[in-house]
Design an enzyme around this catalytic site. Sequence first.
Site, mmCIF file in Angstrom:
data_model
loop_
_atom_site.group_PDB
_atom_site.id
_atom_site.type_symbol
_atom_site.label_atom_id
_atom_site.label_comp_id
_atom_site.label_asym_id
_atom_site.label_seq_id
_atom_site.Cartn_x
_atom_site.Cartn_y
_atom_site.Cartn_z
ATOM 1 C CG ASP A 303 -2.185 0.888 0.901
ATOM 2 O OD1 ASP A 303 -2.127 1.713 -0.038
ATOM 3 O OD2 ASP A 303 -3.189 0.781 1.619
HETATM 4 C C1 BGC Z 1 -5.005 3.255 0.104
HETATM 5 C C2 BGC Z 1 -5.234 2.220 -0.963
HETATM 6 C C3 BGC Z 1 -5.077 2.821 -2.324
HETATM 7 C C4 BGC Z 1 -3.701 3.444 -2.411
HETATM 8 C C5 BGC Z 1 -3.424 4.047 -3.763
HETATM 9 C C6 BGC Z 1 -3.721 4.032 -0.114
HETATM 10 O O1 BGC Z 1 -3.602 5.110 0.736
HETATM 11 O O2 BGC Z 1 -4.973 2.628 1.356
HETATM 12 O O3 BGC Z 1 -6.505 1.640 -0.819
HETATM 13 O O4 BGC Z 1 -5.267 1.847 -3.312
HETATM 14 O O5 BGC Z 1 -3.596 4.464 -1.447
HETATM 15 O O6 BGC Z 1 -4.106 5.207 -3.948
#
Ligand code: BGC
Length: 757
Positions: A303
Amino acid sequence: MKIASAVPCLLFAGAALAAQPALYHDGWIDLNKNGTEDAFEDPAQPIPARVADLLGRMTIDEKIGQLLMVEMRSNSPSALASGLAKGQIGSLIISSEGFESPAMRNRLQHIAVEQSRLGVPLVVGFDSIHGFRTLFPIPLAQSCSWEPSLLERTQTISARETAAAGIDWAFSPMVDMARDPRWGRIAEGFGEDPWLGSVYSAASVRGLQGTNVAASDRVLACLKHYVGYGAAEGGRDYNTTEISESTLRNFYLPQFKAGVQAGAWTVMSAFNELSGVPASANRHTLTGILRGEWNFPGLVVSDWGAVTQLIPQGMAGDAAGAARLALTAGVDMEMVTSTYLDTLKDQVAQGKVPEAAIEEAARRILTVKFAKGLFEHPYVDETLCQTAYLRPDARALAREAASKSCVLLKNQSNTLPISPQTKAIALIGPMADDGGQLFGCWAGLAHFEDGISLAAALRAKLSPQARLTVARGCALVERADATVAPEPFQQAVDCAKTADLVILALGEPSDWSGENKARSDITLPGRQLELFQAVAAVGKPVIAVIFNGRPLALGPVHETAAALLEAWHPGVEGANGVADALFGDVAPAGRLTTSFPRSVGQVPVHYNHLNTGRPTYGEYVDGPRDPLFPFGFGLTYTTFEYGPVRLSSPALRRNGALTATVRLKNSGARSGEEVVQLYIQALGASEAGPRPVRELKGFQKVHLDAGESRDVVFNLNGNELGFYDVRGDWLVEPGRFRLWLTKDAASGTPADFEITR
Ligand code: BGC
């Protein structure tokens, strides 16, 4: 949380595009200096052979480059161009604020393909969570349709629009099981049940990837957030989780396993610490289970910043430690931070990281790129996006999904559907005239003007003789202690006085759920409850329509309103879909997939809990312990009667079959749909520990005309009635079972049977 610097994107219009003459480009296929095709470029070769050939040509720097996902706007254009040309960027993530056009993607791709030594294409990702430009209801809402094929269809449209924008990869579905409405991301998932969540997980993957993920209208799916993220302590986002192995296996992992079995090519590792080890450094889950037990062939991306976050989490001492821990645990690609790029080569030289771990991660990433067909088709058709968004079929589906996601929670004296004869309707509340607030979190690329307000949707339904008056009454999130002029309230009350019927449109702002949007109070925000009470006191029949991203404590509204419709954040066509439900053009047939607590103090409250040794004790001294609305609950415009459950046999063997039948009667005056839910309880005798009081194991959505009766038949196999032990083995234990065929998790009379050896 994303922290992106606002670098203007003037990218690659000029000098950076100057092609380097290292390779001769012939159509889509690169020919090497001898004029022949390299094995990795030959689409006739199997993917593993192409990957092996390509890896054999790559330097360690190029392999590490593949492990890097960068965000467009946090890098200067020249840094991006140089990184791409050197083969040091494997992937790009685009955030909605940084999105430009497919032409931009092609410009970047040209650099990767034409200027890097081996011409490995980029893979470009984006958060299409419940649509791209056509926003469908939030995932939690869609799950209330109990119609996996509906989700598959909405995800198919989402893939079509996402791909037309030049994006290869959607960071969806979020399959985190959640029981805590304080957690803002409950909006992004499919509720509290692992069995139903698994069905939706697979449907979502099928919708995004189709049968051929390389097709130009499909995108790679990403199962996230692996794993346990939804159990954040206190409902606070990113927070620590403590989950026993048995609970992990039976409640949090099944949705991921189902997605992997449906063919998802990517998985995202989560932010949270999981029972002592951060999920993004968790070898047990990332390698032992995902790869070892499930044979997942695709890539794991961290993530956003989850690798560097191992430092503040107290797991790693520095960037090198973070990179080493994440990579060797099984995180192949690092999202937006650069600990892999900055440290891995040195760590290999120092003998701290095996080169094989880098090679393996690059192998998985390249496998996914080949599977997506990026080597054959690195560029996208830049004209598609002019016609791909908000097409009539997409809007129609968004409207269908919105009405099917509505859950009717109360309908005293058949207040709903609204009679076409109603002459004067007052529409009151902060959600009455604000279409944009209906979009929900992760609004993709939706534009405010794509939406339609409830007021406009209702007007379109009314006969010319009918009158609709609209008053906001109060703001959506006014602070309760703010000084508020009494006039708006009075205006709303006056408006109600002149009407035959009042619709109160209340709820939460779209950006009060989603990432980092926890609430410690789950009542209606601001002065909405006061507004409700003031308007209800007028004495006209009140229909409350609630637009929200999480279960709310709706007790006072439920007690007073004549009808209560849970509409969630229903997307760009949400208002039309809700109007269809209110006027009965579509009978709402959604059923809750998450329990609604009476108050935040009951949290977590979920149907599939274990019994205590004193099952009838454990009430609160100041209130009941059961939720206001249980899992599975929902009414419609007719009523259904259930006969007794009939089993084909009182016993079955472990791999034997059993038929469970119930006579269902539409006892009302209209046709309608019932969701017949099959629950079981395994009664005792387990060496692996007790089982929940109920577990969903099946359902059927049944349409019956008024007065019609039908036998609803479930064919069960003994093998489906097991659970996971702590090693991940599926156990079907002989013993006594109880089975319900009923309308929600809190009702029904069970029949008993036995599983024999
Ligand atoms: C979120 C994810 C997301 C990623 C990319 C993160 O902060 O937890 O769900 O896919 O950002 O934007």
